[in-house]
Motif scaffolding. Structure first.
Motif, PDB file in Angstrom:
ATOM      1  N   TRP A 133       0.813  -1.217   0.000  1.00  0.00           N
ATOM      2  CA  TRP A 133       0.000   0.000   0.000  1.00  0.00           C
ATOM      3  C   TRP A 133       0.843   1.261   0.000  1.00  0.00           C
ATOM      4  N   LEU A 134       2.093   1.157   0.468  1.00  0.00           N
ATOM      5  CA  LEU A 134       2.948   2.339   0.658  1.00  0.00           C
ATOM      6  C   LEU A 134       4.005   2.526  -0.412  1.00  0.00           C
ATOM      7  N   SER A 135       4.238   1.512  -1.201  1.00  0.00           N
ATOM      8  CA  SER A 135       5.337   1.560  -2.152  1.00  0.00           C
ATOM      9  C   SER A 135       5.195   2.708  -3.155  1.00  0.00           C
ATOM     10  N   PRO A 136       6.315   3.411  -3.443  1.00  0.00           N
ATOM     11  CA  PRO A 136       6.290   4.434  -4.494  1.00  0.00           C
ATOM     12  C   PRO A 136       5.867   3.893  -5.851  1.00  0.00           C
ATOM     13  N   GLU A 137       5.920   2.558  -5.994  1.00  0.00           N
ATOM     14  CA  GLU A 137       5.467   1.949  -7.238  1.00  0.00           C
ATOM     15  C   GLU A 137       3.984   2.210  -7.478  1.00  0.00           C
ATOM     16  N   ASN A 138       3.261   2.537  -6.416  1.00  0.00           N
ATOM     17  CA  ASN A 138       1.839   2.853  -6.543  1.00  0.00           C
ATOM     18  C   ASN A 138       1.590   4.285  -6.998  1.00  0.00           C
ATOM     19  N   ILE A 139       2.653   5.077  -7.056  1.00  0.00           N
ATOM     20  CA  ILE A 139       2.549   6.468  -7.497  1.00  0.00           C
ATOM     21  C   ILE A 139       2.812   6.536  -9.000  1.00  0.00           C
ATOM     22  N   PRO A 140       1.930   7.138  -9.782  1.00  0.00           N
ATOM     23  CA  PRO A 140       2.169   7.237 -11.229  1.00  0.00           C
ATOM     24  C   PRO A 140       3.531   7.856 -11.550  1.00  0.00           C
ATOM     25  N   LYS A 141       4.156   7.376 -12.619  1.00  0.00           N
ATOM     26  CA  LYS A 141       5.522   7.791 -12.967  1.00  0.00           C
ATOM     27  C   LYS A 141       5.670   9.294 -13.145  1.00  0.00           C
ATOM     28  N   LYS A 142       4.637   9.950 -13.648  1.00  0.00           N
ATOM     29  CA  LYS A 142       4.762  11.380 -13.913  1.00  0.00           C
ATOM     30  C   LYS A 142       4.999  12.185 -12.644  1.00  0.00           C
ATOM     31  N   PHE A 143       4.631  11.623 -11.485  1.00  0.00           N
ATOM     32  CA  PHE A 143       4.833  12.329 -10.220  1.00  0.00           C
ATOM     33  C   PHE A 143       6.208  12.059  -9.616  1.00  0.00           C
ATOM     34  N   LYS A 144       7.006  11.208 -10.269  1.00  0.00           N
ATOM     35  CA  LYS A 144       8.326  10.877  -9.732  1.00  0.00           C
ATOM     36  C   LYS A 144       9.464  11.441 -10.573  1.00  0.00           C
ATOM     37  N   LYS A 145       9.131  12.251 -11.568  1.00  0.00           N
ATOM     38  CA  LYS A 145      10.163  12.777 -12.459  1.00  0.00           C
ATOM     39  C   LYS A 145      11.004  13.866 -11.812  1.00  0.00           C
ATOM     40  N   ARG A 146      10.436  14.560 -10.840  1.00  0.00           N
ATOM     41  CA  ARG A 146      11.091  15.735 -10.246  1.00  0.00           C
ATOM     42  C   ARG A 146      11.754  15.388  -8.918  1.00  0.00           C
ATOM     43  N   GLY A 147      13.066  15.152  -8.951  1.00  0.00           N
ATOM     44  CA  GLY A 147      13.866  15.056  -7.742  1.00  0.00           C
ATOM     45  C   GLY A 147      13.539  13.937  -6.780  1.00  0.00           C
ATOM     46  N   PHE A 148      13.084  12.791  -7.283  1.00  0.00           N
ATOM     47  CA  PHE A 148      12.813  11.667  -6.387  1.00  0.00           C
ATOM     48  C   PHE A 148      13.968  10.692  -6.412  1.00  0.00           C
ATOM     49  N   GLN A 149      14.438  10.314  -5.225  1.00  0.00           N
ATOM     50  CA  GLN A 149      15.491   9.313  -5.091  1.00  0.00           C
ATOM     51  C   GLN A 149      14.924   8.085  -4.387  1.00  0.00           C
ATOM     52  N   PRO A 150      15.085   6.901  -5.005  1.00  0.00           N
ATOM     53  CA  PRO A 150      14.615   5.679  -4.335  1.00  0.00           C
ATOM     54  C   PRO A 150      15.165   5.600  -2.913  1.00  0.00           C
ATOM     55  N   TRP A 151      14.351   5.065  -2.022  1.00  0.00           N
ATOM     56  CA  TRP A 151      14.673   5.110  -0.601  1.00  0.00           C
ATOM     57  C   TRP A 151      14.341   3.790   0.060  1.00  0.00           C
ATOM     58  N   SER A 152      15.108   3.433   1.086  1.00  0.00           N
ATOM     59  CA  SER A 152      14.788   2.271   1.904  1.00  0.00           C
ATOM     60  C   SER A 152      14.996   2.639   3.367  1.00  0.00           C
ATOM     61  N   PRO A 153      14.240   2.040   4.282  1.00  0.00           N
ATOM     62  CA  PRO A 153      14.335   2.406   5.699  1.00  0.00           C
ATOM     63  C   PRO A 153      15.706   2.120   6.281  1.00  0.00           C
ATOM     64  N   GLY A 154      16.064   2.895   7.327  1.00  0.00           N
ATOM     65  CA  GLY A 154      17.315   2.664   8.030  1.00  0.00           C
ATOM     66  C   GLY A 154      17.220   1.432   8.915  1.00  0.00           C
ATOM     67  N   PRO A 155      18.342   1.039   9.532  1.00  0.00           N
ATOM     68  CA  PRO A 155      18.348  -0.127  10.431  1.00  0.00           C
ATOM     69  C   PRO A 155      17.328   0.031  11.556  1.00  0.00           C
ATOM     70  N   PHE A 156      16.608  -1.038  11.831  1.00  0.00           N
ATOM     71  CA  PHE A 156      15.529  -0.984  12.815  1.00  0.00           C
ATOM     72  C   PHE A 156      16.045  -0.596  14.196  1.00  0.00           C
TER      73      PHE A 156
END
Length: 255
Positions: free
Chosen positions: A132-155
């Protein structure tokens, strides 16, 4: 009304007011088949939560529709594309949002970095809600401006114990069970391009649609968070404010 009132004060107040109103529709001359719940920002969060909580209440008129304007529907994934792109945009910067969030949820501000980097959420929880939270659910056109793939830090377990109520459904309505989402009334959802909460709206839109709930989506390329408060403020008014008001009015009149 912080610091005198904390979570879940907003939801409790809005729930009590909604139930009172629904029980007194005749007094207010309201058609019980055309009740709409509406809110913006935190108000949008409350509107979504109240609408979910009233699902299945046979003793009350059913909500006809929910109008959600730039709603907050989750508060623990703060690295979505819109959070990265608009982190310094007034009137809701990333730093200000985390400060308000901590104050309302009575979380010490020393946990701010853990909230921002996601280390306060256990890996199994991330895995559970990734669909439900993945950026993959966001249409590509909204990720063209300054988005860097991200993963959570150590728990960080200590951070989790202090912040785990961020995962409560009355705080993060995006996490409601499918069977609740599927019973929700249709929605009119407004998102603004220059708003860190843009992607919250997009994710909730997808959740609703995936469960067969009708969604009418209205996106403003020139919109920003809180622009609605400038409606009819003359010299301080913005075109996007009037656009939102007109769109909401037209939607409500059309249902």
């Amino acid at each position: 009304m912080v610091p005198d009132h904390h979570s879940p004060a907003i939801c409790h107040d809005c729930m009590n007011a909604s139930i009172y109103f629904l029980k007194a529709l005749e007094t207010y001359g309201v058609d019980p088949s055309r009740v709409v719940v509406c809110g913006e920002g935190v108000g949008g969060a409350a509107a979504a939560t109240v609408t979910q909580a009233l699902v299945g209440r046979s003793d009350l008129p059913r909500i006809r529709a929910q109008v959600l304007i730039s709603p907050v529907v989750q508060v623990f994934c703060l690295q979505l594309p819109s959070f990265q792109q608009n982190r310094n945009v007034p009137f809701l910067s990333q730093k200000f949002m985390v400060t308000v969030l901590c104050n309302y949820l009575t979380i010490d501000l020393s946990w701010r970095d853990a909230i921002l980097n996601g280390s306060c959420v256990p890996p199994d929880v991330w895995k559970k809600y990734e669909k439900w939270l993945s950026p993959e659910n966001i249409p590509k056109k909204f990720k063209k401006r300054g988005f860097q793939p991200w993963s959570p830090g150590p728990f960080n377990e200590a951070a989790y114990l202090e912040t785990k109520h961020m995962l409560d459904v009355d705080v993060s309505s995006l996490l409601a069970d499918d069977e609740i989402i599927a019973q929700l009334p249709e929605a009119f959802l407004v998102s603004c391009e220059n708003d860190i909460l843009r992607d919250d709206g997009l994710l909730y839109k997808k959740r609703l649609e995936d469960q067969g709930v009708r969604v009418t989506w209205y996106h403003l390329e020139d919109g920003f968070h809180g622009c609605l408060i400038f409606f009819d403020k003359k010299a301080l008014s913005f075109p996007c404010s009037l656009k939102i008001v007109n769109a909401v009015v037209n939607y409500v009149q059309g249902i």
